[in-house]
Design a protein around this motif. Structure first.
Motif, PDB file in Angstrom:
ATOM      1  N   VAL A 121     -28.125 159.131  69.040  1.00  0.00           N
ATOM      2  CA  VAL A 121     -27.922 157.948  68.191  1.00  0.00           C
ATOM      3  C   VAL A 121     -26.437 157.596  68.163  1.00  0.00           C
ATOM      4  O   VAL A 121     -26.052 156.422  68.174  1.00  0.00           O
ATOM      5  N   ARG A 124     -32.074 161.684  56.104  1.00  0.00           N
ATOM      6  CA  ARG A 124     -33.306 161.239  55.448  1.00  0.00           C
ATOM      7  C   ARG A 124     -34.356 162.320  55.703  1.00  0.00           C
ATOM      8  O   ARG A 124     -34.530 162.753  56.842  1.00  0.00           O
ATOM      9  N   ASP A 156     -36.930 162.054  58.590  1.00  0.00           N
ATOM     10  CA  ASP A 156     -36.486 161.930  59.981  1.00  0.00           C
ATOM     11  C   ASP A 156     -36.737 163.194  60.780  1.00  0.00           C
ATOM     12  O   ASP A 156     -36.589 164.300  60.270  1.00  0.00           O
ATOM     13  N   ARG A 216     -32.879 160.277  70.979  1.00  0.00           N
ATOM     14  CA  ARG A 216     -34.033 159.391  71.078  1.00  0.00           C
ATOM     15  C   ARG A 216     -34.082 158.846  72.496  1.00  0.00           C
ATOM     16  O   ARG A 216     -33.096 158.911  73.234  1.00  0.00           O
ATOM     17  N   TYR A 266     -45.000 154.154  72.262  1.00  0.00           N
ATOM     18  CA  TYR A 266     -43.660 153.619  72.469  1.00  0.00           C
ATOM     19  C   TYR A 266     -42.616 154.570  71.897  1.00  0.00           C
ATOM     20  O   TYR A 266     -42.775 155.092  70.787  1.00  0.00           O
ATOM     21  N   HIS A 267     -41.530 154.728  72.638  1.00  0.00           N
ATOM     22  CA  HIS A 267     -40.361 155.398  72.081  1.00  0.00           C
ATOM     23  C   HIS A 267     -39.511 154.295  71.430  1.00  0.00           C
ATOM     24  O   HIS A 267     -40.081 153.316  70.967  1.00  0.00           O
ATOM     25  N   ASN A 268     -38.200 154.436  71.324  1.00  0.00           N
ATOM     26  CA  ASN A 268     -37.457 153.487  70.488  1.00  0.00           C
ATOM     27  C   ASN A 268     -37.198 152.192  71.248  1.00  0.00           C
ATOM     28  O   ASN A 268     -36.281 152.112  72.050  1.00  0.00           O
ATOM     29  N   VAL A 269     -38.024 151.203  70.944  1.00  0.00           N
ATOM     30  CA  VAL A 269     -37.953 149.932  71.658  1.00  0.00           C
ATOM     31  C   VAL A 269     -36.768 149.108  71.131  1.00  0.00           C
ATOM     32  O   VAL A 269     -36.530 149.072  69.925  1.00  0.00           O
ATOM     33  N   SER A 313     -47.204 154.983  68.951  1.00  0.00           N
ATOM     34  CA  SER A 313     -45.792 155.331  68.774  1.00  0.00           C
ATOM     35  C   SER A 313     -45.563 156.813  68.996  1.00  0.00           C
ATOM     36  O   SER A 313     -46.439 157.644  68.705  1.00  0.00           O
ATOM     37  N   MET A 314     -44.350 157.144  69.434  1.00  0.00           N
ATOM     38  CA  MET A 314     -43.982 158.548  69.570  1.00  0.00           C
ATOM     39  C   MET A 314     -43.948 159.252  68.217  1.00  0.00           C
ATOM     40  O   MET A 314     -43.922 160.479  68.167  1.00  0.00           O
ATOM     41  N   PHE A 374     -26.103 158.468  60.909  1.00  0.00           N
ATOM     42  CA  PHE A 374     -26.490 159.558  60.011  1.00  0.00           C
ATOM     43  C   PHE A 374     -26.392 160.911  60.727  1.00  0.00           C
ATOM     44  O   PHE A 374     -26.248 160.982  61.938  1.00  0.00           O
ATOM     45  N   TYR A 429     -37.131 148.310  56.707  1.00  0.00           N
ATOM     46  CA  TYR A 429     -38.146 148.901  57.579  1.00  0.00           C
ATOM     47  C   TYR A 429     -37.705 148.936  59.045  1.00  0.00           C
ATOM     48  O   TYR A 429     -38.465 149.340  59.915  1.00  0.00           O
ATOM     49  N   SER A 430     -36.467 148.496  59.344  1.00  0.00           N
ATOM     50  CA  SER A 430     -36.034 148.387  60.745  1.00  0.00           C
ATOM     51  C   SER A 430     -35.694 149.737  61.352  1.00  0.00           C
ATOM     52  O   SER A 430     -35.281 150.658  60.649  1.00  0.00           O
ATOM     53  N   GLY A 431     -35.795 149.803  62.682  1.00  0.00           N
ATOM     54  CA  GLY A 431     -35.331 150.971  63.423  1.00  0.00           C
ATOM     55  C   GLY A 431     -33.819 150.914  63.612  1.00  0.00           C
ATOM     56  O   GLY A 431     -33.168 149.888  63.355  1.00  0.00           O
ATOM     57  N   VAL A 432     -33.254 152.018  64.109  1.00  0.00           N
ATOM     58  CA  VAL A 432     -31.807 152.183  64.135  1.00  0.00           C
ATOM     59  C   VAL A 432     -31.100 151.176  65.057  1.00  0.00           C
ATOM     60  O   VAL A 432     -29.998 150.709  64.739  1.00  0.00           O
TER      61      VAL A 432
HETATM   62  C1  UD1 Z   1     -38.409 154.489  65.185  1.00  0.00           C
HETATM   63  C2  UD1 Z   1     -39.118 153.513  64.287  1.00  0.00           C
HETATM   64  C3  UD1 Z   1     -40.583 153.729  64.333  1.00  0.00           C
HETATM   65  C4  UD1 Z   1     -41.063 153.629  65.760  1.00  0.00           C
HETATM   66  C5  UD1 Z   1     -40.324 154.632  66.589  1.00  0.00           C
HETATM   67  C6  UD1 Z   1     -40.721 154.537  68.044  1.00  0.00           C
HETATM   68  C7  UD1 Z   1     -38.407 152.609  62.146  1.00  0.00           C
HETATM   69  C8  UD1 Z   1     -37.821 152.901  60.807  1.00  0.00           C
HETATM   70  N1  UD1 Z   1     -38.615 153.663  62.938  1.00  0.00           N
HETATM   71  O1  UD1 Z   1     -38.530 155.815  64.647  1.00  0.00           O
HETATM   72  O2  UD1 Z   1     -41.237 152.751  63.560  1.00  0.00           O
HETATM   73  O3  UD1 Z   1     -42.449 153.876  65.856  1.00  0.00           O
HETATM   74  O4  UD1 Z   1     -38.941 154.407  66.490  1.00  0.00           O
HETATM   75  O5  UD1 Z   1     -40.494 153.260  68.536  1.00  0.00           O
HETATM   76  O6  UD1 Z   1     -38.691 151.491  62.496  1.00  0.00           O
HETATM   77  N2  UD1 Z   1     -30.225 156.320  61.696  1.00  0.00           N
HETATM   78  C9  UD1 Z   1     -28.838 156.185  61.583  1.00  0.00           C
HETATM   79  N3  UD1 Z   1     -28.351 155.123  60.877  1.00  0.00           N
HETATM   80  C10 UD1 Z   1     -29.153 154.172  60.306  1.00  0.00           C
HETATM   81  C11 UD1 Z   1     -30.560 154.315  60.440  1.00  0.00           C
HETATM   82  C12 UD1 Z   1     -31.067 155.397  61.145  1.00  0.00           C
HETATM   83  O7  UD1 Z   1     -28.093 157.002  62.087  1.00  0.00           O
HETATM   84  O8  UD1 Z   1     -28.631 153.231  59.698  1.00  0.00           O
HETATM   85  C13 UD1 Z   1     -30.752 157.476  62.451  1.00  0.00           C
HETATM   86  C14 UD1 Z   1     -31.847 158.207  61.699  1.00  0.00           C
HETATM   87  O9  UD1 Z   1     -31.326 159.150  60.825  1.00  0.00           O
HETATM   88  C15 UD1 Z   1     -32.620 158.847  62.866  1.00  0.00           C
HETATM   89  C16 UD1 Z   1     -32.409 157.866  64.028  1.00  0.00           C
HETATM   90  O10 UD1 Z   1     -31.321 157.046  63.655  1.00  0.00           O
HETATM   91  O11 UD1 Z   1     -32.048 160.085  63.190  1.00  0.00           O
HETATM   92  C17 UD1 Z   1     -33.600 157.005  64.345  1.00  0.00           C
HETATM   93  O12 UD1 Z   1     -34.006 156.351  63.173  1.00  0.00           O
HETATM   94  P1  UD1 Z   1     -35.142 155.213  63.145  1.00  0.00           P
HETATM   95  O13 UD1 Z   1     -34.931 154.225  64.219  1.00  0.00           O
HETATM   96  O14 UD1 Z   1     -35.201 154.704  61.743  1.00  0.00           O
HETATM   97  O15 UD1 Z   1     -36.487 156.073  63.322  1.00  0.00           O
HETATM   98  P2  UD1 Z   1     -37.247 156.763  64.535  1.00  0.00           P
HETATM   99  O16 UD1 Z   1     -37.679 158.087  64.032  1.00  0.00           O
HETATM  100  O17 UD1 Z   1     -36.458 156.810  65.796  1.00  0.00           O
END
Ligand code: UD1
Length: 291
Positions: free
Chosen positions: A229, A252, A255, A192, A151-154, A64-65, A185, A165-168
């Motif tokens: 985002v 957070r 972050d 990203r 991986y970046h944000n898949v 992961s990145m 946020f 535990y989910s990504g954004v």
């Molecule tokens: C994400 C994944 C990480 C994965 C990486 C690369 C999670 C929690 N994070 O990290 O596991 O290895 O991508 O693929 O699974 N945000 C909002 N609103 C929300 C939630 C988040 O604005 O409801 C923002 C956060 O503040 C942050 C951004 O979105 O600035 C990305 O957050 P997130 O997807 O949780 O984490 P990554 O650091 O990108």
């Protein structure tokens, strides 16, 4: 993955392992630490030992990145810098950009390469880096080859629904499906690189063809087209016909602000280039079924 007997039943006649299994997310609190270490670190160790028992010498590892921590930045005065964690006082007053570690001035994000120093900032990131290190040890000991895909944000169809535990991308998509506004946020300006799951699948197939005996090679798997985002929230909300995103100013501490990758090495050595553009991928994801 932690069950050596189950692996012994699965691995005969296998030529290569593509290791995607992990406990994901940022680590919700310290009570999660044992589980992250057990699933991601111990699980990978059990897998590597089993691969050695079965004479399997090729591994593709989902990394992961997040192993980089905060992205790379340019300071007008000090050139390329890697800022530390942002100060809570800055975040609390709505200043979200990192500062130059030498002079405290504002910095601009630049693309990060695979040779950047690694700086995992949370439990998940630490265990992903430990996986890379263990796999590198295994490669040296056994003469096997490891290709670690950072991986970046898949995102994409069948992404799991919203969990703590989910990504954004999954969080915004689930909110829209439930008729709720995506909650963006900070000020929504954090960058990203959103990369589509079908492109990631292709990178995995390409990775099976490369790899050098006795070594670990790591590649950014990214689209090369970073977005904020806030832009991602807008794209999904527009495609679904609302509700419009709300920018909340929440933050957070774990972050990072921007993480923008260079996809150059993956293109050069894996022949990988993401093919699904942001607008097209988000259009599909907005209405594709979740897992
Ligand atoms: C994400 C994944 C990480 C994965 C990486 C690369 C999670 C929690 N994070 O990290 O596991 O290895 O991508 O693929 O699974 N945000 C909002 N609103 C929300 C939630 C988040 O604005 O409801 C923002 C956060 O503040 C942050 C951004 O979105 O600035 C990305 O957050 P997130 O997807 O949780 O984490 P990554 O650091 O990108």
């Amino acid at each position: 993955m932690r069950d050596a007997d189950a692996l012994d039943r699965m691995l005969p006649d296998v030529d290569a392992v593509v290791h995607q299994a992990a406990k994901v997310g940022l680590g919700v609190d310290v009570a999660d630490l044992p589980d992250y270490a057990s699933v991601n670190v111990y699980g990978t160790a059990v897998l590597l030992a089993a691969m050695a028992r079965h004479g399997i010498d090729r591994l593709v590892l989902a990394s992961s990145m997040v192993v980089y921590g905060e992205g790379a930045y340019g300071c007008t005065e000090h050139g390329e810098v890697r800022p530390g964690a942002r100060a809570e006082a800055d975040l609390a007053r709505g200043y979200f950009e990192p500062r130059c570690p030498h002079c405290g001035a504002g910095v601009r994000p630049i693309s990060i390469g695979e040779d950047a120093p690694l700086d995992p900032r949370n439990a998940y990131a630490t265990t992903k880096l430990a996986q890379e290190h263990l796999a590198g040890n295994w490669a040296r000991e056994t003469g096997g080859s490891v290709v670690a895909l950072r991986y970046h944000n898949v995102y994409g169809p069948r992404m799991p629904r919203d969990t703590p535990y989910s990504g954004v991308a999954a969080i915004f998509r689930s909110a829209l499906e439930a008729g709720r506004a995506p909650r963006v946020f900070e000020d929504g300006g954090q960058r990203r690189d959103f990369v589509h799951v079908r492109d990631v699948a292709e990178a995995n197939v390409a990775a099976l063809e490369v790899g050098r005996s006795g070594t670990l090679s790591a590649f950014n798997i990214a689209s090369g087209e970073p977005h904020t985002v806030g832009e991602m929230a807008e794209a999904l909300a527009t495609q679904r016909g609302g509700p419009a995103p709300v920018t909340t100013g929440e933050y957070r501490l774990g972050d990072v602000r921007h993480i923008v990758a260079s996809p150059y090495l993956a293109e050069k050595e894996l022949g990988f280039q993401a093919r699904i553009a942001f607008a097209e991928g988000m259009r599909e994801f907005a209405t594709a079924p979740l897992g």
